[in-house]
Each structure stands twice: as structure tokens, then as C-alpha cells.
Design an enzyme around this catalytic site. Structure first.
Site, PDB file in Angstrom:
ATOM      1  N   CYS A 174       0.822  -1.217   0.000  1.00 47.39           N
ATOM      2  CA  CYS A 174       0.000   0.000   0.000  1.00 47.39           C
ATOM      3  C   CYS A 174       0.858   1.269   0.000  1.00 47.39           C
ATOM      4  CB  CYS A 174      -0.982  -0.051   1.157  1.00 47.39           C
ATOM      5  SG  CYS A 174      -2.439   0.930   0.823  1.00 47.39           S
ATOM      6  N   HIS A 214      -3.245  -4.799   1.666  1.00 47.15           N
ATOM      7  CA  HIS A 214      -2.640  -5.298   2.913  1.00 47.15           C
ATOM      8  C   HIS A 214      -2.846  -6.805   2.997  1.00 47.15           C
ATOM      9  CE1 HIS A 214      -2.115  -1.322   4.892  1.00 47.15           C
ATOM     10  NE2 HIS A 214      -3.026  -1.004   3.997  1.00 47.15           N
ATOM     11  N   GLU A 225      -1.288  -8.452   5.444  1.00 45.29           N
ATOM     12  CA  GLU A 225      -0.824  -8.786   6.798  1.00 45.29           C
ATOM     13  C   GLU A 225      -1.929  -8.733   7.833  1.00 45.29           C
ATOM     14  OE1 GLU A 225      -0.319  -6.074   5.192  1.00 45.29           O
ATOM     15  OE2 GLU A 225      -0.788  -4.427   6.542  1.00 45.29           O
TER      16      GLU A 225
HETATM   17  N1  GLN Z   1      -3.531   6.377   0.917  1.00 47.44           N
HETATM   18  C1  GLN Z   1      -2.335   6.097   1.635  1.00 47.44           C
HETATM   19  C2  GLN Z   1      -1.162   6.889   1.079  1.00 47.44           C
HETATM   20  O1  GLN Z   1      -1.294   7.646   0.182  1.00 47.44           O
HETATM   21  C3  GLN Z   1      -2.007   4.625   1.613  1.00 47.44           C
HETATM   22  C4  GLN Z   1      -3.014   3.846   2.431  1.00 47.44           C
HETATM   23  C5  GLN Z   1      -2.475   2.603   3.031  1.00 47.44           C
HETATM   24  O2  GLN Z   1      -1.276   2.354   3.111  1.00 47.44           O
HETATM   25  N2  GLN Z   1      -3.375   1.792   3.531  1.00 47.44           N
HETATM   26  O3  GLN Z   1      -0.079   6.748   1.568  1.00 47.44           O
END
Ligand code: GLN
Length: 192
Positions: free
Chosen positions: A81, A175, A177
Site C-alpha cells: 500500500c 494489505h 498482513e
Molecule cells: N492512501 C495512503 C497513502 O497515500 C495509503 C493507504 C495505506 O497504506 N493503507 O499513503
């Protein structure tokens, strides 16, 4: 597996959950906040969280140079992410001064699936880890809008690549995890 040392960049984000998965797979895990803590690692997890905050903390802790050096020296990354945003070649809808590690030849767009309410837990087909779909969570996830020729797409979500691999780096927009399935971590470890 015991010789493998994996770090987790522990500036912000869901560090503890990654640690639990990795330890359940018998790996020695080290939380990384200082440049010296990168020493001797085979792999580094860059977790989800907020990429703009993580970017500021990387700069404040003087970690950008040491991270770039460690990756140039062969350190492999598992990014999830926000971590995948930091690992991209190009970030769309990011901040102008946001850190880019350029580990994979991918172009990502932040928050591509909208706000928190559009976050979703889904069963994702990832043939590289087996025929049973993997339960994962998308939380304000980025989209991977472009991939270069050296990038292998391992899974897609809503017609966009969601899990990609380039060399030993594995980048996920979701994610893995927090849903309790260790297969993507195991896939990462198998390449170290
Ligand atoms: N939207 C977040 C960002 O721009 C990422 C979200 C996440 O890691 N769950 O960093």
C-alpha cells in the site's frame, strides 16, 4: 530460513502485523528506524500507512541515502500500500516533494479507489501462491496505472495490477498482513 534477516521500516504504519506474520514463518525480524539497522538484512518490508508521512519521516531520520544504498547493494523489498507508493518510479496525486525510491518500474496513483468508505476486504486470485484465493484488504489503496516491461503482474483487482514483482522486489497495493494469510510473505521470503 534462520539465516534470513528481514527488517520492517518502522517509522509509521502497520509494523506489528507484518512482524507477527514474519515471525510465524520463523524469520528473524528487526524494526528499522536508523541507517545502521539496515546492516545485514536480506529483505525489508515497507508497510502501509500514509506515504506522505512516511516520506517526511524518511527525510527527517536521514534514511533516504542509506535506503537507496542498501537497495543498490541487493536488499529486496516487500512493499504494501503506502510502501508501494514509495517504491514507485512515478507517483500521481502525490506531494511534489514526496520521496520516491524507484525500486520498481511502475506508475502509481494515490487513493485511486476513493476514501476510507471504499476500502474493501476481498478474495484475490494470486496464482503464484496457489489456487486458493488470498484474503486481503484494500485500504485507501493506490492503483498501479502503468508497469514497465520488466515487471511481472501476479494479481489484478478491478482490472488494475495489484501485486507486481520486479527482480526480488514484491509490491502490493493491498494489505496481506491483516487478514491472516501468510502466503504472500512466504513468496517474498522464497526469493531471498
Ligand atoms: N492512501 C495512503 C497513502 O497515500 C495509503 C493507504 C495505506 O497504506 N493503507 O499513503
Amino acid at each position: 530460513m534462520s539465516a534470513v534477516k528481514v527488517g520492517i521500516l518502522a517509522l509509521q504504519g502497520d509494523v506489528r502485523e507484518h512482524r507477527q506474520v514474519l515471525e510465524s514463518l520463523g524469520v528473524e525480524v528487526r524494526q528499522v528506524r536508523l541507517a545502521a539497522e539496515l546492516e545485514g538484512l536480506s529483505g525489508l518490508v515497507i508497510p502501509g500507512g500514509e506515504s506522505t508521512t512516511m516520506s517526511r519521516l524518511i527525510q527527517r531520520f536521514d534514511l533516504l541515502g542509506p535506503l537507496q544504498e542498501a537497495f543498490a547493494g541487493g536488499l529486496a523489498a516487500l512493499t504494501t500500500c503506502a510502501g508501494t507508493i514509495l517504491a514507485a518510479r512515478e507517483i500521481r496525486d502525490g506531494l511534489p516533494d514526496q520521496v520516491r525510491l524507484e525500486l520498481l518500474d511502475i506508475v502509481v496513483r494515490r487513493n485511486a479507489f476513493g476514501r476510507q468508505r471504499e476500502s474493501a476486504e476481498v478474495l484475490l486470485e494470486v496464482p503464484a501462491v496457489g489456487s486458493e484465493p488470498v484474503p486481503v484488504a484494500f485500504i485507501r489503496a493506490p492503483a498501479i496505472e502503468e508497469v514497465g516491461p520488466g515487471v511481472e503482474v501476479l494479481a489484478s483487482y478491478r482490472d488494475e495490477p495489484a501485486a507486481v514483482r520486479q527482480g526480488r522486489h514484491l509490491a502490493l497495493t493491498f494489505h496481506p498482513e491483516i487478514t491472516g494469510d501468510p502466503r504472500l510473505h512466504r513468496l517474498f521470503l522464497s526469493g531471498l
